[in-house]
Design a protein around this motif. Structure first.
Motif, PDB file in Angstrom:
ATOM      1  N   THR A  18      59.129 -40.781  -5.351  1.00  0.00           N
ATOM      2  CA  THR A  18      58.083 -41.785  -5.476  1.00  0.00           C
ATOM      3  C   THR A  18      58.393 -42.607  -6.715  1.00  0.00           C
ATOM      4  O   THR A  18      58.729 -42.053  -7.760  1.00  0.00           O
ATOM      5  CB  THR A  18      56.711 -41.093  -5.634  1.00  0.00           C
ATOM      6  N   ILE A  20      56.845 -45.546  -9.271  1.00  0.00           N
ATOM      7  CA  ILE A  20      55.665 -46.286  -9.694  1.00  0.00           C
ATOM      8  C   ILE A  20      56.066 -47.238 -10.813  1.00  0.00           C
ATOM      9  O   ILE A  20      56.668 -46.820 -11.809  1.00  0.00           O
ATOM     10  CB  ILE A  20      54.551 -45.331 -10.171  1.00  0.00           C
ATOM     11  N   GLU A 128      49.790 -39.733  -4.072  1.00  0.00           N
ATOM     12  CA  GLU A 128      50.355 -40.905  -4.738  1.00  0.00           C
ATOM     13  C   GLU A 128      49.250 -41.863  -5.183  1.00  0.00           C
ATOM     14  O   GLU A 128      49.288 -42.396  -6.298  1.00  0.00           O
ATOM     15  CB  GLU A 128      51.329 -41.621  -3.801  1.00  0.00           C
ATOM     16  N   SER A 146      52.970 -48.951  -6.603  1.00  0.00           N
ATOM     17  CA  SER A 146      54.054 -48.200  -5.980  1.00  0.00           C
ATOM     18  C   SER A 146      55.123 -49.151  -5.448  1.00  0.00           C
ATOM     19  O   SER A 146      54.815 -50.251  -4.995  1.00  0.00           O
ATOM     20  CB  SER A 146      53.492 -47.350  -4.849  1.00  0.00           C
TER      21      SER A 146
END
Length: 161
Positions: A18, A20, A128, A146
């Motif tokens: 992930t 960010i 998330e 994101s």
């Protein structure tokens, strides 16, 4: 002579993580402290910065390994400013020097982003979203969002090990 081919599974080709993006104007150590405080993690500065271009650019990096969930969290700066002195000759009695500040970006597609938080584990959408909401609640953070890593041209710069 026989030819042997090794076919790699697709799971090894792409890293599951992930990413960010964080836009703020505070120093990296202050942001790491605030993220640690709001998310309950333990980011610490690595002994050496990310070094690209043989020492011409370096990006600060903070890391935390969550052994319980087998997750690595990395906070990395997107901006590197380097100062250089350029000699300028104006055909005058005096030679002059000019100080030039050059700005380079880890991910040039996102020049407005100051930091990236990379989490090496696949989270579901609700987890998330929870992390994004917690980061956006930090008063010094202007915005966090994101990013789809597969859409980045310079995603190879996000390989830290």
């Amino acid at each position: 002579m026989a030819v042997h081919k090794l076919i790699m599974d697709v799971a090894f080709d792409e890293e599951v993580c992930t990413l960010i993006a964080i836009h703020c104007t505070i120093e990296d150590y202050r942001l790491a402290y605030l993220i640690n405080k709001h998310l309950g993690i333990g980011l610490t500065r690595k002994a050496s910065d990310l070094d690209y271009s043989e020492g011409k650019t370096s990006y600060s990096i903070y890391e935390w390994e969550d052994v319980a969930q087998l997750t690595t969290w990395s906070l990395v700066s997107n901006i590197c400013k380097t100062d250089s002195i350029q000699h300028v000759n104006y055909k005058s009695l005096f030679d002059s020097q000019e100080k030039i500040t050059k700005t380079t970006y880890l991910i040039p597609e996102y020049k407005a982003v100051n930091y990236f938080l990379k989490i090496d584990n696949e989270f579901n959408l609700s987890k998330e979203t929870h992390i994004l909401n917690r980061i956006n609640k930090i008063a010094q953070v202007a915005t966090a969002f994101s990013i789809d890593i597969d859409q980045l041209k310079s995603k190879d710069n996000l390989i830290f090990s």
